[in-house]
Design an enzyme around this catalytic site. Structure first.
Site, PDB file in Angstrom:
ATOM      1  N   PHE A 125       6.790  19.773  26.539  1.00  0.00           N
ATOM      2  CA  PHE A 125       5.445  20.241  26.860  1.00  0.00           C
ATOM      3  C   PHE A 125       4.995  19.616  28.172  1.00  0.00           C
ATOM      4  O   PHE A 125       5.014  18.392  28.325  1.00  0.00           O
ATOM      5  CB  PHE A 125       4.448  19.884  25.754  1.00  0.00           C
ATOM      6  CG  PHE A 125       3.178  20.691  25.820  1.00  0.00           C
ATOM      7  CD1 PHE A 125       2.986  21.761  24.969  1.00  0.00           C
ATOM      8  CD2 PHE A 125       2.196  20.402  26.748  1.00  0.00           C
ATOM      9  CE1 PHE A 125       1.821  22.525  25.028  1.00  0.00           C
ATOM     10  CE2 PHE A 125       1.038  21.151  26.822  1.00  0.00           C
ATOM     11  CZ  PHE A 125       0.842  22.214  25.970  1.00  0.00           C
ATOM     12  N   LEU A 127       2.037  18.845  30.349  1.00  0.00           N
ATOM     13  CA  LEU A 127       0.583  18.687  30.490  1.00  0.00           C
ATOM     14  C   LEU A 127       0.236  17.854  31.721  1.00  0.00           C
ATOM     15  O   LEU A 127      -0.538  18.277  32.578  1.00  0.00           O
ATOM     16  CB  LEU A 127      -0.002  18.029  29.245  1.00  0.00           C
ATOM     17  CG  LEU A 127      -1.468  17.590  29.340  1.00  0.00           C
ATOM     18  CD1 LEU A 127      -2.379  18.814  29.364  1.00  0.00           C
ATOM     19  CD2 LEU A 127      -1.854  16.666  28.184  1.00  0.00           C
ATOM     20  N   THR A 128       0.820  16.670  31.814  1.00  0.00           N
ATOM     21  CA  THR A 128       0.393  15.688  32.801  1.00  0.00           C
ATOM     22  C   THR A 128       0.760  16.096  34.225  1.00  0.00           C
ATOM     23  O   THR A 128       1.850  16.596  34.493  1.00  0.00           O
ATOM     24  CB  THR A 128       1.017  14.317  32.486  1.00  0.00           C
ATOM     25  OG1 THR A 128       0.722  13.969  31.132  1.00  0.00           O
ATOM     26  CG2 THR A 128       0.465  13.247  33.406  1.00  0.00           C
ATOM     27  N   SER A 134      -5.525  13.343  30.691  1.00  0.00           N
ATOM     28  CA  SER A 134      -6.762  13.256  29.917  1.00  0.00           C
ATOM     29  C   SER A 134      -7.882  14.020  30.613  1.00  0.00           C
ATOM     30  O   SER A 134      -8.788  14.553  29.961  1.00  0.00           O
ATOM     31  CB  SER A 134      -7.161  11.786  29.733  1.00  0.00           C
ATOM     32  OG  SER A 134      -6.146  11.071  29.076  1.00  0.00           O
ATOM     33  N   THR A 160       8.846  14.508  28.975  1.00  0.00           N
ATOM     34  CA  THR A 160       9.960  14.082  28.133  1.00  0.00           C
ATOM     35  C   THR A 160      10.777  15.283  27.660  1.00  0.00           C
ATOM     36  O   THR A 160      10.227  16.332  27.332  1.00  0.00           O
ATOM     37  CB  THR A 160       9.433  13.304  26.926  1.00  0.00           C
ATOM     38  OG1 THR A 160       8.635  12.212  27.375  1.00  0.00           O
ATOM     39  CG2 THR A 160      10.579  12.764  26.075  1.00  0.00           C
ATOM     40  N   ARG A 277      20.200 -19.626  14.794  1.00  0.00           N
ATOM     41  CA  ARG A 277      20.034 -20.527  15.936  1.00  0.00           C
ATOM     42  C   ARG A 277      19.627 -21.918  15.455  1.00  0.00           C
ATOM     43  O   ARG A 277      18.682 -22.076  14.675  1.00  0.00           O
ATOM     44  CB  ARG A 277      18.962 -19.950  16.876  1.00  0.00           C
ATOM     45  CG  ARG A 277      18.549 -20.860  18.012  1.00  0.00           C
ATOM     46  CD  ARG A 277      19.654 -21.094  19.004  1.00  0.00           C
ATOM     47  NE  ARG A 277      19.133 -21.717  20.213  1.00  0.00           N
ATOM     48  CZ  ARG A 277      19.814 -22.560  20.967  1.00  0.00           C
ATOM     49  NH1 ARG A 277      21.060 -22.896  20.632  1.00  0.00           N
ATOM     50  NH2 ARG A 277      19.280 -23.054  22.056  1.00  0.00           N
ATOM     51  N   ILE A 346      10.979 -16.223  20.984  1.00  0.00           N
ATOM     52  CA  ILE A 346      11.805 -16.860  19.946  1.00  0.00           C
ATOM     53  C   ILE A 346      13.270 -16.902  20.374  1.00  0.00           C
ATOM     54  O   ILE A 346      13.981 -17.895  20.144  1.00  0.00           O
ATOM     55  CB  ILE A 346      11.638 -16.100  18.607  1.00  0.00           C
ATOM     56  CG1 ILE A 346      10.231 -16.351  18.044  1.00  0.00           C
ATOM     57  CG2 ILE A 346      12.706 -16.519  17.597  1.00  0.00           C
ATOM     58  CD1 ILE A 346       9.860 -15.441  16.901  1.00  0.00           C
ATOM     59  N   GLY A 348      14.328 -17.085  23.351  1.00  0.00           N
ATOM     60  CA  GLY A 348      14.515 -17.915  24.539  1.00  0.00           C
ATOM     61  C   GLY A 348      15.238 -17.161  25.646  1.00  0.00           C
ATOM     62  O   GLY A 348      14.966 -15.993  25.903  1.00  0.00           O
ATOM     63  N   GLU A 372       0.767   9.183  25.430  1.00  0.00           N
ATOM     64  CA  GLU A 372      -0.025   9.970  24.474  1.00  0.00           C
ATOM     65  C   GLU A 372      -1.411   9.380  24.264  1.00  0.00           C
ATOM     66  O   GLU A 372      -1.939   9.334  23.148  1.00  0.00           O
ATOM     67  CB  GLU A 372       0.728  10.138  23.140  1.00  0.00           C
ATOM     68  CG  GLU A 372       1.974  10.996  23.286  1.00  0.00           C
ATOM     69  CD  GLU A 372       2.298  11.827  22.060  1.00  0.00           C
ATOM     70  OE1 GLU A 372       1.381  12.206  21.328  1.00  0.00           O
ATOM     71  OE2 GLU A 372       3.492  12.093  21.860  1.00  0.00           O
TER      72      GLU A 372
END
Length: 388
Positions: A125, A127-128, A134, A160, A277, A346, A348, A372
């Site tokens: 689709f 649109l943009t 918007s 897309t 870890r 976490i 690292g 979206e």
């Protein structure tokens, strides 16, 4: 109402089968596909064979006769391991095929839906535009009608599924005239027109070089004197943008499901890594700083999943769901980005390496706060539904 952890058997069976597919056939190829920016044609075909692209459509059009919530469950499970493939499914159904299903004539549905819900073809689709999305008033693409033919000129961006080898159709918004608004001023009349991808003058420009979603197909489009039959008008003339707002409301629930999948993937990887870890003679799960961080990540997932389950429940029941969809999309997008950030911390240094799923989720998840409808748009919609 659908309740997390207490799904009816048919939904739970679907969720488990898609989860197995994601773990066994998607996860092993995802890092390489991301690095090479490769579209996963084989996995898309398998999803078609599983009926995922046809989940919410009637069997008479080649669909599975299910509903939108079933689609959301499938999207969530795929997004755990690969957001690019999940958005391929989400956009192919909610943006590509759903407008035809919702607003097409019987002839249009019978011609096009079987072609774009079997995994052998995709719809997109458009649109943009650079100055429109918007803001519908910024639409520059024009379509003029003469001698039974629409002639379309203009461009679209960030579309897309628009340039794959299996893309069959792009439905585009275009200004088809002007209408007098309630305030007496002239406003653009925006309609939607279906454009088969082989039509002369239709060009999918080179794919974007994106921060994330590298295995997803995204292109700018150009329409240079594109001509299609008058019958390719989708829905009532002048209702194109209004109809698409309905599609966006539904799509926000699906994007929320995708976001929940991404957030869940970060939890799963963090739990696993925290057990493996070791530092200073202990697995890092033993440290409160790590365990509390993962606990907070899990809380975000549970809250976001409940939000999209509620929105989907109201939609399927025929109740108003605009506010709930906006809340789900915003809460889940934030959860995905926050969990990706925490998971990367976490892990690292390993969290900064693209071969690790958490690194891909870190890059991929930012768009979930933008696509979206941005977070700011969701806040605007929520406030408007509250009457403020």
């Amino acid at each position: 109402m659908f309740t997390p952890g207490m799904l009816p058997d048919e939904y739970e069976d679907l969720r488990k089968s898609v989860a197995k597919f994601a773990d066994d056939e998607v996860a092993p190829v995802s890092a390489e596909a991301d690095a090479k920016h490769e579209f996963l044609y084989a996995q898309v075909a398998k999803m078609g064979e599983m009926g995922l692209f046809g989940l919410p459509f009637d069997e008479e059009y080649g669909g599975m006769g299910g509903d939108y919530f079933a689609l959301c469950l499938a999207i969530e499970e795929i997004a755990r391991v690969n957001q690019s493939l999940a958005i391929t499914l989400e956009a192919g159904v909610s943006l590509g095929a759903m407008p035809i299903y919702r607003f097409g004539t019987e002839e249009q549905k019978r011609e096009w839906l079987p072609q774009v819900i079997d995994g052998k073809g995709l719809a997109a689709f458009g649109l943009t535009e650079p100055e429109a999305g918007s803001d519908a008033g910024g639409t520059k693409t024009r379509a003029t009608l003469a001698d039974g033919q629409w002639t379309i000129n203009g461009s679209k961006c960030f579309i897309t599924n628009s340039g794959t080898d299996i893309t069959k159709l792009v439905t585009a918004t275009a200004v088809t005239g002007t209408r007098t608004g309630k305030d007496g001023t002239e406003k653009p009349e925006i309609s939607t027109i279906m454009i088969p991808t082989g039509t002369p003058g239709f060009t999918a420009e080179p794919a974007y070089d994106k921060v994330g979603w590298n295995s997803s197909d995204t292109h700018p489009l150009t329409f240079d004197g594109v001509q299609v039959p008058e019958a390719n008008l989708l829905g009532e003339r002048g209702r194109g943008y209004a109809n698409f707002l309905r599609i966006l409301d539904e799509g926000r629930i699906a994007v929320a499901a995708l976001s929940v999948g991404a957030a869940q993937g970060c939890v799963d990887e963090s739990v696993r890594y925290s057990k493996e870890r070791r530092t200073f003679g202990h697995p890092i799960k033993d440290y409160q700083g790590i365990s509390f961080k993962i606990a907070r990540m899990e809380a975000r997932v549970v809250a976001a999943r409940a939000a999209y389950y509620l929105a989907a429940s109201r939609m399927i029941a025929g109740l108003p769901f605009k506010k709930e969809a906006a809340i789900a999309k915003m809460v889940a997008g934030d959860a995905a980005m926050d969990n990706a950030r925490d998971a990367t911390q976490i892990f690292g240094g390993y969290g900064f390496m693209n071969e690790y799923l958490v690194a891909r989720h870190y890059r991929d998840s930012k768009i979930l706060e933008v696509g979206e409808g941005t977070t700011e748009v969701q806040l605007m919609l929520i406030a408007r539904e509250l009457g403020i």
